[in-house]
Write a protein that holds these residues in place. Structure first.
Motif, PDB file in Angstrom:
ATOM      1  N   HIS A  11      33.541  18.582  98.449  1.00 42.73           N
ATOM      2  CA  HIS A  11      32.352  18.438  98.585  1.00 42.73           C
ATOM      3  C   HIS A  11      31.715  17.008  98.659  1.00 42.73           C
ATOM      4  CE1 HIS A  11      27.898  19.308  99.120  1.00 42.73           C
ATOM      5  NE2 HIS A  11      27.730  18.405  98.216  1.00 42.73           N
ATOM      6  N   VAL A  12      31.296  16.426  99.814  1.00 43.57           N
ATOM      7  CA  VAL A  12      30.792  15.125  99.954  1.00 43.57           C
ATOM      8  C   VAL A  12      29.369  15.169 100.534  1.00 43.57           C
ATOM      9  CG1 VAL A  12      31.365  12.962 100.854  1.00 43.57           C
ATOM     10  CG2 VAL A  12      33.017  14.705 100.719  1.00 43.57           C
ATOM     11  N   GLU A  13      28.581  14.205  99.760  1.00 41.80           N
ATOM     12  CA  GLU A  13      26.896  14.064 100.266  1.00 41.80           C
ATOM     13  C   GLU A  13      27.236  12.669 100.862  1.00 41.80           C
ATOM     14  OE1 GLU A  13      25.160  16.509  98.872  1.00 41.80           O
ATOM     15  OE2 GLU A  13      23.050  15.818  99.610  1.00 41.80           O
ATOM     16  N   ARG A  53      37.538  16.107  92.602  1.00 37.49           N
ATOM     17  CA  ARG A  53      38.391  17.338  92.686  1.00 37.49           C
ATOM     18  C   ARG A  53      38.142  17.988  91.140  1.00 37.49           C
ATOM     19  NH1 ARG A  53      43.739  18.716  94.864  1.00 37.49           N
ATOM     20  NH2 ARG A  53      43.170  17.073  96.486  1.00 37.49           N
ATOM     21  N   GLY A  54      37.826  19.225  91.201  1.00 40.76           N
ATOM     22  CA  GLY A  54      37.461  20.121  90.132  1.00 40.76           C
ATOM     23  C   GLY A  54      36.028  20.012  89.461  1.00 40.76           C
ATOM     24  N   PHE A  55      35.406  19.100  90.160  1.00 38.77           N
ATOM     25  CA  PHE A  55      33.983  18.886  89.536  1.00 38.77           C
ATOM     26  C   PHE A  55      32.695  19.471  90.810  1.00 38.77           C
ATOM     27  CE2 PHE A  55      36.305  15.980  87.103  1.00 38.77           C
ATOM     28  CZ  PHE A  55      35.842  16.454  85.831  1.00 38.77           C
ATOM     29  N   GLY A  56      31.788  19.801  90.044  1.00 42.16           N
ATOM     30  CA  GLY A  56      30.514  20.118  91.184  1.00 42.16           C
ATOM     31  C   GLY A  56      30.907  21.374  92.021  1.00 42.16           C
ATOM     32  N   SER A  58      33.469  20.949  94.458  1.00 40.11           N
ATOM     33  CA  SER A  58      34.762  20.736  94.859  1.00 40.11           C
ATOM     34  C   SER A  58      35.857  21.607  94.207  1.00 40.11           C
ATOM     35  CB  SER A  58      35.222  19.460  94.648  1.00 40.11           C
ATOM     36  OG  SER A  58      34.339  18.537  95.624  1.00 40.11           O
ATOM     37  N   ASP A  59      37.021  21.873  95.050  1.00 40.42           N
ATOM     38  CA  ASP A  59      37.834  22.644  94.408  1.00 40.42           C
ATOM     39  C   ASP A  59      38.710  22.044  93.163  1.00 40.42           C
ATOM     40  OD1 ASP A  59      37.605  24.693  96.365  1.00 40.42           O
ATOM     41  OD2 ASP A  59      39.312  24.094  97.736  1.00 40.42           O
ATOM     42  N   GLY A  60      39.489  22.796  92.598  1.00 43.49           N
ATOM     43  CA  GLY A  60      40.097  22.065  91.440  1.00 43.49           C
ATOM     44  C   GLY A  60      41.474  21.695  91.606  1.00 43.49           C
ATOM     45  N   THR A  63      44.681  23.807  93.243  1.00 45.74           N
ATOM     46  CA  THR A  63      44.238  25.255  93.197  1.00 45.74           C
ATOM     47  C   THR A  63      42.987  25.349  93.876  1.00 45.74           C
ATOM     48  OG1 THR A  63      43.343  25.259  91.149  1.00 45.74           O
ATOM     49  CG2 THR A  63      45.425  26.119  91.301  1.00 45.74           C
ATOM     50  N   PRO A  64      43.253  25.294  95.272  1.00 48.95           N
ATOM     51  CA  PRO A  64      41.959  25.620  96.203  1.00 48.95           C
ATOM     52  C   PRO A  64      41.056  26.700  95.542  1.00 48.95           C
ATOM     53  CG  PRO A  64      43.870  25.087  97.661  1.00 48.95           C
ATOM     54  CD  PRO A  64      44.258  25.168  96.231  1.00 48.95           C
ATOM     55  N   GLY A  65      39.712  26.540  95.369  1.00 45.99           N
ATOM     56  CA  GLY A  65      39.221  27.815  94.869  1.00 45.99           C
ATOM     57  C   GLY A  65      38.750  27.892  93.557  1.00 45.99           C
TER      58      GLY A  65
END
Ligand code: MLT
Length: 289
Positions: A11-13, A53-56, A58-60, A63-65
């Motif tokens: 996710h990118v703002e 990656r892994g925060f907010g 965004s996927d971890g 492991t997408p999802g």
């Protein structure tokens, strides 16, 4: 927007127009750490603030999802169902290069707070052509000591067994300076909520990545882009002495000590932090090419 990077949806703002400004949050945060700067700087900069990656949202790692798998962890946080991990400062840095590709920017002014600074050093090692200038906020160049590594391993256990809420309680006092704790309880409440909202898989992966990160001290002498070092004078996690070491080792860098701010200096003194960023942006040499 979503950037697809090495198997993960990040996710990118993105806000505003102007000089590309890439804001890299610390641990355990997400892009909302940068709310004051996202709100203020869109008039002069194209502000790009990803969730690592892994925060907010965004996927971890690997492991997408995985970031959205929940198992009712204590503290109301989401708990990963056994993500295999795989985060590293290099992985986060490669993700940032991918995010810049996704937003169509060749170079950006890179602002890293704390763990975001560790990622900025990795970005400098691996993709320095993407870095137009650096802002190193409340961070350090050194690797973890043995004692710090033991604390990371303990916190991994806390995260796995008790969830993100327990991690938040352990970290909160160090995260926010004493003046903010005394005078601005709403900031403390917001930081607690930010920490407690992070997915356990992302927390565990980042703790391991920080535990394993290399010493960036040898890289400091190679930094030849405009660099601003910022620190809160009440930061107990990465104290002013660490910032001075960065400033002394990076030729031509500027040091700004923000009075009355702790570790999340951009939230505790938002106007002052934004002001020094504006000054850096205004003084940038023109882009060549
Ligand atoms: C952070 O704010 O990113 C963390 O305090 C960094 C760390 O634990 O080393």
């Amino acid at each position: 927007m979503i950037a697809r990077c090495a198997g993960a949806a990040l996710h990118v703002e993105v806000r505003g127009a102007g000089v590309p400004l890439l804001l890299v949050h610390g641990f355990p945060h997400d892009h909302t750490l940068w709310r004051p700067q996202l709100d203020a700087l869109g008039d002069t900069a194209r502000v790009v603030a990803p969730d690592l990656r892994g925060f907010g949202r965004s996927d971890g790692a690997g492991t997408p999802g995985s970031a959205s798998v929940t198992a009712g962890a204590p503290g109301g946080a989401s708990m990963s169902a056994g993500a295999p991990g795989g985060a590293s400062m290099d992985r986060y840095a490669d993700d940032l290069a991918c995010v810049l590709d996704a937003v169509g920017e060749r170079r950006a002014v890179v602002v890293g707070l704390s763990m975001g600074g560790y990622v900025a050093f990795a970005l400098w090692r691996r993709h320095r052509a993407r870095v137009r200038a650096l802002v190193l906020a409340d961070t350090r160049a050194g690797a973890d000591t043995d004692d710090a590594r033991a604390k990371r391993r303990e916190l991994i256990g806390v995260a796995r067994e008790q969830g993100a809420g327990a991690v938040a309680e352990r970290m909160l006092d160090g995260m926010v300076g004493k003046s903010t704790r005394a005078r601005r309880p709403e900031v403390v409440t917001a930081v607690r909520a930010l920490l407690a909202a992070q997915p356990v898989a992302g927390i565990v992966d980042a703790l391991q990545a920080m535990h394993d990160r290399p010493d960036s001290t040898p890289d400091l002498a190679t930094i030849d882009v405009p660099t601003l070092v910022v620190v809160g004078d009440e930061d107990v996690l990465t104290p002013v002495a660490e910032a001075r070491r960065l400033h002394e080792a990076i030729a031509g860098s500027r040091l700004e000590v923000l009075a009355g701010a702790g570790h999340v200096s951009n939230l505790e003194r938002p106007a002052a932090f934004t002001h020094v960023l504006r000054e850096l942006l205004a003084a940038l040499p023109p882009e060549d090419g």
